[in-house]
Design a protein around this motif. Structure first.
Motif, mmCIF file in Angstrom:
data_model
loop_
_atom_site.group_PDB
_atom_site.id
_atom_site.type_symbol
_atom_site.label_atom_id
_atom_site.label_comp_id
_atom_site.label_asym_id
_atom_site.label_seq_id
_atom_site.Cartn_x
_atom_site.Cartn_y
_atom_site.Cartn_z
ATOM 1 N N PHE A 6 -0.559 19.951 70.641
ATOM 2 C CA PHE A 6 -1.296 19.617 71.865
ATOM 3 C C PHE A 6 -2.288 18.482 71.664
ATOM 4 O O PHE A 6 -3.187 18.300 72.491
ATOM 5 C CB PHE A 6 -2.028 20.865 72.367
ATOM 6 C CG PHE A 6 -1.133 22.054 72.560
ATOM 7 C CD1 PHE A 6 -0.210 22.091 73.579
ATOM 8 C CD2 PHE A 6 -1.198 23.125 71.674
ATOM 9 C CE1 PHE A 6 0.631 23.181 73.743
ATOM 10 C CE2 PHE A 6 -0.365 24.224 71.835
ATOM 11 C CZ PHE A 6 0.551 24.252 72.865
ATOM 12 N N ARG B 56 -3.898 16.183 74.523
ATOM 13 C CA ARG B 56 -3.886 16.903 75.804
ATOM 14 C C ARG B 56 -5.300 17.343 76.152
ATOM 15 O O ARG B 56 -6.009 17.905 75.324
ATOM 16 C CB ARG B 56 -2.975 18.125 75.702
ATOM 17 C CG ARG B 56 -1.514 17.793 75.442
ATOM 18 C CD ARG B 56 -0.763 17.535 76.724
ATOM 19 N NE ARG B 56 -0.807 18.687 77.592
ATOM 20 C CZ ARG B 56 -0.009 19.742 77.473
ATOM 21 N NH1 ARG B 56 0.899 19.788 76.506
ATOM 22 N NH2 ARG B 56 -0.095 20.753 78.321
ATOM 23 N N LEU C 256 -5.927 22.219 78.717
ATOM 24 C CA LEU C 256 -5.077 23.237 78.127
ATOM 25 C C LEU C 256 -5.493 24.634 78.571
ATOM 26 O O LEU C 256 -6.684 24.929 78.713
ATOM 27 C CB LEU C 256 -5.133 23.175 76.603
ATOM 28 C CG LEU C 256 -4.457 21.979 75.926
ATOM 29 C CD1 LEU C 256 -4.681 22.054 74.424
ATOM 30 C CD2 LEU C 256 -2.972 21.953 76.228
ATOM 31 N N ASP D 18 -0.267 26.939 78.458
ATOM 32 C CA ASP D 18 0.322 25.986 77.521
ATOM 33 C C ASP D 18 0.616 26.651 76.174
ATOM 34 O O ASP D 18 1.576 26.264 75.504
ATOM 35 C CB ASP D 18 -0.639 24.813 77.282
ATOM 36 C CG ASP D 18 -0.946 24.046 78.547
ATOM 37 O OD1 ASP D 18 -0.105 23.227 78.960
ATOM 38 O OD2 ASP D 18 -2.025 24.271 79.131
ATOM 39 N N TYR D 19 -0.207 27.597 75.787
ATOM 40 C CA TYR D 19 -0.091 28.196 74.463
ATOM 41 C C TYR D 19 -0.381 29.692 74.586
ATOM 42 O O TYR D 19 -1.441 30.084 75.082
ATOM 43 C CB TYR D 19 -1.092 27.540 73.514
ATOM 44 C CG TYR D 19 -0.950 27.867 72.043
ATOM 45 C CD1 TYR D 19 0.231 28.359 71.502
ATOM 46 C CD2 TYR D 19 -2.019 27.662 71.173
ATOM 47 C CE1 TYR D 19 0.339 28.631 70.139
ATOM 48 C CE2 TYR D 19 -1.921 27.928 69.812
ATOM 49 C CZ TYR D 19 -0.745 28.418 69.304
ATOM 50 O OH TYR D 19 -0.643 28.693 67.957
ATOM 51 N N THR E 174 4.804 30.349 80.913
ATOM 52 C CA THR E 174 4.574 29.202 80.040
ATOM 53 C C THR E 174 5.030 27.902 80.697
ATOM 54 O O THR E 174 6.123 27.825 81.254
ATOM 55 C CB THR E 174 5.326 29.394 78.705
ATOM 56 O OG1 THR E 174 4.933 30.645 78.135
ATOM 57 C CG2 THR E 174 5.009 28.281 77.738
ATOM 58 N N LYS E 175 4.177 26.901 80.612
ATOM 59 C CA LYS E 175 4.509 25.590 81.165
ATOM 60 C C LYS E 175 5.599 24.905 80.340
ATOM 61 O O LYS E 175 5.810 25.240 79.177
ATOM 62 C CB LYS E 175 3.260 24.699 81.174
ATOM 63 C CG LYS E 175 2.112 25.203 82.026
ATOM 64 C CD LYS E 175 0.929 24.268 81.891
ATOM 65 C CE LYS E 175 -0.284 24.782 82.645
ATOM 66 N NZ LYS E 175 -1.455 23.873 82.474
ATOM 67 N N GLY F 232 5.267 24.115 76.591
ATOM 68 C CA GLY F 232 4.334 25.102 76.056
ATOM 69 C C GLY F 232 4.878 25.786 74.814
ATOM 70 O O GLY F 232 6.081 25.750 74.534
#
Length: 236
Positions: free
Chosen positions: A45, A48, A51, A122-123, A150-151, A154
């Motif tokens: 990430f 980014r 998040l 994302d996580y 989850t995106k 992700g």
């Protein structure tokens, strides 16, 4: 008392005692540092800014707080979910101590009851917690919910104990493991194959572990396989 209630009472007693006796990031217990794979995956990430991280079964912040520290200065949130009020209260306190209270959102809930919104995170991290869901059916449903939540792009990092055995350290007597779910390693891997079909496998390892633990003053040897899965959802 039914089996699940008994196991959760015993786990509460064990964790409450651990949290009283050992400070976060202090040597002497498994709380002394975060899981290496959890932190290494933060590299996915870099760059980014916005998040959303979910730590299921977060405890007092072993992983949540280092993740939040890595996100200082970004528009990000770490949601930490735990069943124990003692864990959630200490997560809030440690978040203030380590200067990440604005990033961490503690939530008191069982993993089963916590609703993961579609496309929200994302996580998602779950370390030594999914084996404490109430049933195999609950685990299957929660994995599906985690995948939906989850995106694109992700990442999931899951660490699960399988093939768990416990025995009295003094006598060698076999004991019933105090875990709600105790799958064979092959069963869990098959379940992962089902839910993560099409995802990029970043890590998938099986490592035998042995621990000395305490069960109400009784020394116990706990042995299991430790299954680690790190997977990334496709962007396209």
């Amino acid at each position: 008392m039914d089996r699940i209630t008994y196991i959760r009472e015993q786990e509460k007693a064990y964790h409450d005692a651990c949290y009283r006796e050992h400070g976060l990031f202090e040597p002497g217990s498994w709380l002394h540092k975060p899981v290496r794979t959890v932190m290494e995956l933060m590299a996915e990430f870099e760059g980014r800014e916005d998040l959303r991280v979910l730590d299921l079964g977060c405890g007092i912040g072993r992983n949540s707080i280092p993740i939040a520290e890595a996100l200082i200065g970004r528009r990000s949130t770490v949601v930490g979910v735990d069943l124990l009020d003692s864990a959630v209260a200490q997560l809030a306190a440690y978040s203030r101590k380590f200067g990440v209270a604005s990033i961490i959102r503690p939530v008191l809930s069982s993993i089963e009851a916590f609703e993961i919104e579609p496309g929200r995170y994302d996580y998602i991290v779950a370390v030594s917690t999914l084996e404490h869901l109430a049933s195999l059916e609950a685990l299957d449903a929660k994995l599906a919910e985690m995948v939906r939540g989850t995106k694109a792009g992700g990442v999931h990092c899951l660490v699960v104990g399988t093939g768990i055995g416990e025995k009295d350290a003094d006598t060698g007597e076999a004991l019933e493991p105090l875990f709600e779910i105790n799958l064979a390693t092959t069963e869990l891997l098959a379940l992962f194959d089902k839910h993560y079909a099409g995802w990029e496998m970043l890590a998938r390892t099986v490592k035998p572990l042995v621990f000395d633990i305490d069960r109400q003053g009784r020394p116990v040897i706990l042995a299991s396989d430790c299954v680690t899965l790190a997977a990334k959802r496709p962007i396209g």
